[in-house]
Scaffold this motif. Sequence first.
Motif, PDB file in Angstrom:
ATOM      1  N   ASN A  47       0.829  -1.212   0.000  1.00 23.77           N
ATOM      2  CA  ASN A  47       0.000   0.000   0.000  1.00 23.77           C
ATOM      3  C   ASN A  47       0.860   1.257   0.000  1.00 23.77           C
ATOM      4  OD1 ASN A  47      -2.328  -1.444  -0.039  1.00 23.77           O
ATOM      5  ND2 ASN A  47      -2.669  -1.352   2.181  1.00 23.77           N
ATOM      6  N   ALA A  48       1.944   1.209   0.786  1.00 18.98           N
ATOM      7  CA  ALA A  48       2.810   2.398   0.862  1.00 18.98           C
ATOM      8  C   ALA A  48       3.454   2.664  -0.494  1.00 18.98           C
ATOM      9  CB  ALA A  48       3.876   2.194   1.936  1.00 18.98           C
ATOM     10  N   ILE A  49       3.890   1.606  -1.163  1.00 21.23           N
ATOM     11  CA  ILE A  49       4.536   1.784  -2.471  1.00 21.23           C
ATOM     12  C   ILE A  49       3.529   2.391  -3.451  1.00 21.23           C
ATOM     13  CG2 ILE A  49       5.539   0.574  -4.452  1.00 21.23           C
ATOM     14  CD1 ILE A  49       6.599  -1.535  -2.441  1.00 21.23           C
ATOM     15  N   ARG A  50       2.327   1.849  -3.439  1.00 25.17           N
ATOM     16  CA  ARG A  50       1.303   2.359  -4.372  1.00 25.17           C
ATOM     17  C   ARG A  50       0.947   3.794  -4.046  1.00 25.17           C
ATOM     18  NH1 ARG A  50      -1.407  -2.754  -3.872  1.00 25.17           N
ATOM     19  NH2 ARG A  50      -0.616  -4.096  -5.530  1.00 25.17           N
ATOM     20  N   CYS A  51       0.871   4.062  -2.739  1.00 20.68           N
ATOM     21  CA  CYS A  51       0.519   5.409  -2.308  1.00 20.68           C
ATOM     22  C   CYS A  51       1.540   6.434  -2.799  1.00 20.68           C
ATOM     23  CB  CYS A  51       0.401   5.408  -0.794  1.00 20.68           C
ATOM     24  SG  CYS A  51       0.649   6.939  -0.002  1.00 20.68           S
ATOM     25  N   LEU A  52       2.772   5.987  -2.965  1.00 18.01           N
ATOM     26  CA  LEU A  52       3.812   6.895  -3.446  1.00 18.01           C
ATOM     27  C   LEU A  52       3.822   6.967  -4.967  1.00 18.01           C
ATOM     28  CD1 LEU A  52       6.605   5.917  -0.912  1.00 18.01           C
ATOM     29  CD2 LEU A  52       5.324   8.061  -0.982  1.00 18.01           C
ATOM     30  N   GLY A  53       2.881   6.299  -5.582  1.00 22.30           N
ATOM     31  CA  GLY A  53       2.716   6.440  -7.029  1.00 22.30           C
ATOM     32  C   GLY A  53       3.451   5.407  -7.868  1.00 22.30           C
ATOM     33  N   PHE A  54       3.858   4.321  -7.243  1.00 25.20           N
ATOM     34  CA  PHE A  54       4.600   3.318  -8.010  1.00 25.20           C
ATOM     35  C   PHE A  54       3.758   2.062  -8.231  1.00 25.20           C
ATOM     36  CE2 PHE A  54       7.793   6.137  -6.637  1.00 25.20           C
ATOM     37  CZ  PHE A  54       8.843   6.020  -7.533  1.00 25.20           C
ATOM     38  N   ASP A  55       4.083   1.361  -9.305  1.00 21.28           N
ATOM     39  CA  ASP A  55       3.446   0.076  -9.572  1.00 21.28           C
ATOM     40  C   ASP A  55       4.331  -1.015  -8.981  1.00 21.28           C
ATOM     41  OD1 ASP A  55       1.537   1.391 -11.091  1.00 21.28           O
ATOM     42  OD2 ASP A  55       2.840   1.321 -12.862  1.00 21.28           O
ATOM     43  N   ILE A  56       3.723  -2.146  -8.724  1.00 20.05           N
ATOM     44  CA  ILE A  56       4.488  -3.241  -8.119  1.00 20.05           C
ATOM     45  C   ILE A  56       4.590  -4.407  -9.085  1.00 20.05           C
ATOM     46  CG2 ILE A  56       4.478  -4.967  -6.276  1.00 20.05           C
ATOM     47  CD1 ILE A  56       3.056  -2.810  -4.550  1.00 20.05           C
ATOM     48  N   ASN A 104       2.939  18.000   3.913  1.00 19.43           N
ATOM     49  CA  ASN A 104       1.894  17.511   3.023  1.00 19.43           C
ATOM     50  C   ASN A 104       2.053  16.052   2.638  1.00 19.43           C
ATOM     51  OD1 ASN A 104      -0.232  19.400   2.022  1.00 19.43           O
ATOM     52  ND2 ASN A 104       1.571  20.713   2.025  1.00 19.43           N
ATOM     53  N   MET A 105       3.032  15.402   3.234  1.00 18.85           N
ATOM     54  CA  MET A 105       3.313  14.039   2.841  1.00 18.85           C
ATOM     55  C   MET A 105       2.081  13.142   2.888  1.00 18.85           C
ATOM     56  SD  MET A 105       6.345  13.392   2.026  1.00 18.85           S
ATOM     57  CE  MET A 105       7.637  13.875   3.136  1.00 18.85           C
ATOM     58  N   MET A 106       1.333  13.223   3.962  1.00 22.73           N
ATOM     59  CA  MET A 106       0.179  12.339   4.080  1.00 22.73           C
ATOM     60  C   MET A 106      -0.930  12.771   3.149  1.00 22.73           C
ATOM     61  SD  MET A 106       1.259  10.189   5.996  1.00 22.73           S
ATOM     62  CE  MET A 106      -0.224   9.189   6.136  1.00 22.73           C
ATOM     63  N   PHE A 107      -1.049  14.031   2.993  1.00 20.59           N
ATOM     64  CA  PHE A 107      -2.114  14.573   2.152  1.00 20.59           C
ATOM     65  C   PHE A 107      -1.999  14.055   0.733  1.00 20.59           C
ATOM     66  CE2 PHE A 107      -4.847  17.423   0.127  1.00 20.59           C
ATOM     67  CZ  PHE A 107      -4.154  18.055  -0.888  1.00 20.59           C
ATOM     68  N   GLU A 108      -0.731  13.955   0.266  1.00 21.70           N
ATOM     69  CA  GLU A 108      -0.550  13.533  -1.107  1.00 21.70           C
ATOM     70  C   GLU A 108      -1.011  12.109  -1.335  1.00 21.70           C
ATOM     71  OE1 GLU A 108       3.452  14.388  -2.108  1.00 21.70           O
ATOM     72  OE2 GLU A 108       3.197  16.354  -1.776  1.00 21.70           O
ATOM     73  N   CYS A 109      -1.027  11.348  -0.277  1.00 23.36           N
ATOM     74  CA  CYS A 109      -1.372   9.952  -0.460  1.00 23.36           C
ATOM     75  C   CYS A 109      -2.836   9.683  -0.187  1.00 23.36           C
ATOM     76  CB  CYS A 109      -0.550   9.101   0.490  1.00 23.36           C
ATOM     77  SG  CYS A 109       1.184   9.255   0.143  1.00 23.36           S
ATOM     78  N   SER A 110      -3.556  10.673   0.280  1.00 25.37           N
ATOM     79  CA  SER A 110      -4.923  10.410   0.711  1.00 25.37           C
ATOM     80  C   SER A 110      -5.832  10.263  -0.482  1.00 25.37           C
ATOM     81  CB  SER A 110      -5.411  11.544   1.590  1.00 25.37           C
ATOM     82  OG  SER A 110      -5.367  12.739   0.848  1.00 25.37           O
TER      83      SER A 110
END
Length: 518
Positions: free
Chosen positions: A22-31, A512-518
């Motif tokens: 989830n964290a990886i995806r939240c940062l905008g990456f594919d797995i 804003n780190m968390m905001f970007e992932c929300s």
Amino acid sequence: AAGASTVTLLDYGAGNVRSVRNAIRCLGFDIKDVQKPEDILSADRLIFPGVGAFAAAMKVLNQNGMAEALRTYMEKDRPFLGICLGLQLLFDSSEENGPVKGLGLIPGVVGLFDSSNGVKVPHIGWNAVKITKDSQILDEIEGRHVYFVHSYRALPTEANREWISSTCNYGENFIASIRRGNVHAVQFHPEKSGDVGLSILRRFLGSSTPSMGKVIACLDVRTNDKGDLVVTKGDQYDVREQTPENEVRNLGKPVDLAGQYYKDGADEISFLNITGFRDFPLGDLPMLQVLRYTSENVFVPLTVGGGIRDFTDGNGRHYSSLEVASEYFRSGADKVSIGSDAVYAAEAYLKTRVKTGKSSLEQISQVYGNQAVVVSIDPRKVYVKNPGDVEFKVIKMSTPAHHNQVNGGRDGRPIGAYELAKAVEELGAGEILLNCIDCDGQGKGFDVDLVKLISDAVAIPVIASSGAGAVEHFSDVLVKTNASAALAAGIFHRSHSVCERAFAKRRHRSQNMMFECS
Ligand code: 1PR
């Protein structure tokens, strides 16, 4: 091989690594999941969130050839991040159900915490770490707390000292993280350590923090049918209202809007004069006035584009593009943006491979420096059945396409976006403004495939443009590509609150780190 926005994950099936995913995806990456040892060797970056027991994990890794692939991958100094057991497995051995041999990369034996020190085992909790050397991914977390859950730990020794990047104290000093070159491992769980942990993951993923990229407000300016210079905005470059009057869309006054965006926090402002004085640039005094007035109150870089080329006026007087650019610079522009003329220059250059030094692009760049010259590229997608059908670079998208240049947003030209970008870089462009006619005004997000293609191809900064419709689209394109900035127009004209949010990310990026992932 996996793409630049893909993370290869080694999940050997022993436990729950959902949070890491989830964290990886939240940062905008594919797995991409490792299925076979070759997947490890071809990874761009590999995360190994070890879960479960040391012995069981080593058994699986040895059985399917993964252990050998992991050793080779790390010996080649490829980007690796081990988490928790993913750190412990790098050591010689562990006492857990053992002794059991590990991957043998780092000297040392992983042992049980000593509860005689008066601590509870397992160690479950938030602790601060002490950084002992440049860890690359842990910068700025000294003194911040991260989440640990483990019974076994590796101790610092003389033999493994060069590997240690941070330690933590829990009844005794133990190794909290290691780093050598691109090989990183952490004993704690970044995926459970709030914004501190996400920033560690983000650093590892090599994604420059999304909000580190600049956000540029663009004002397309043109003279309307009444002769006023107005800010307008097209829909796939069509700037006329879909009404019987068919007027040029009028969104306000250029100087006022530029001032507003500056106050809201825009990193740069671009004016593109999209038709106004195309045939007689220096005759367009209002545009020069716009620059003069804007630069009195706007203290971020100003770019102006439209009509930068040699021309001859009605009286037969010839003006060079350099004179046009000089007039813009004198009026307050920091950079000029060249569209059509750069396309002609690139086409000629690709035919002859000779730099004449005579094109606008070359001349302005030679006199004012390449940092003052932006080339605006206006590609439109052309779908092809087979990549071999065309001489241009083609990219595979959800539906295949290559991007053809449309000159200054008007006439199609027989040159691909990729070829154009490479050529103008060689001719002296300092930056590329990469539009996308298909995405312009659609609000569905940037064309990430296109931006990736071009930003990976050139060494000069690329400004992603066209398609922003939500604040998240900015971080999306900046994380997934090598673009240095993201430019938008319509989204800012439509909503003032969007401006504040988009530009505020720049001002308060860590919060804003968390905001970007929300
Ligand atoms: O060829 O040197 O005279 O330059 C002409 C310049 O005018 C080029 O930079 C070209 O991109 C621009 N241009 C020409 N026609 C149009 C049009 O809209 N009809 N506008 C035009 C370009 C596109 C973007 C826009 C983004 C973001 N504007 O700059 O601002 O697509 O829009 P969005 O965020 O609303 O999606 P020359």
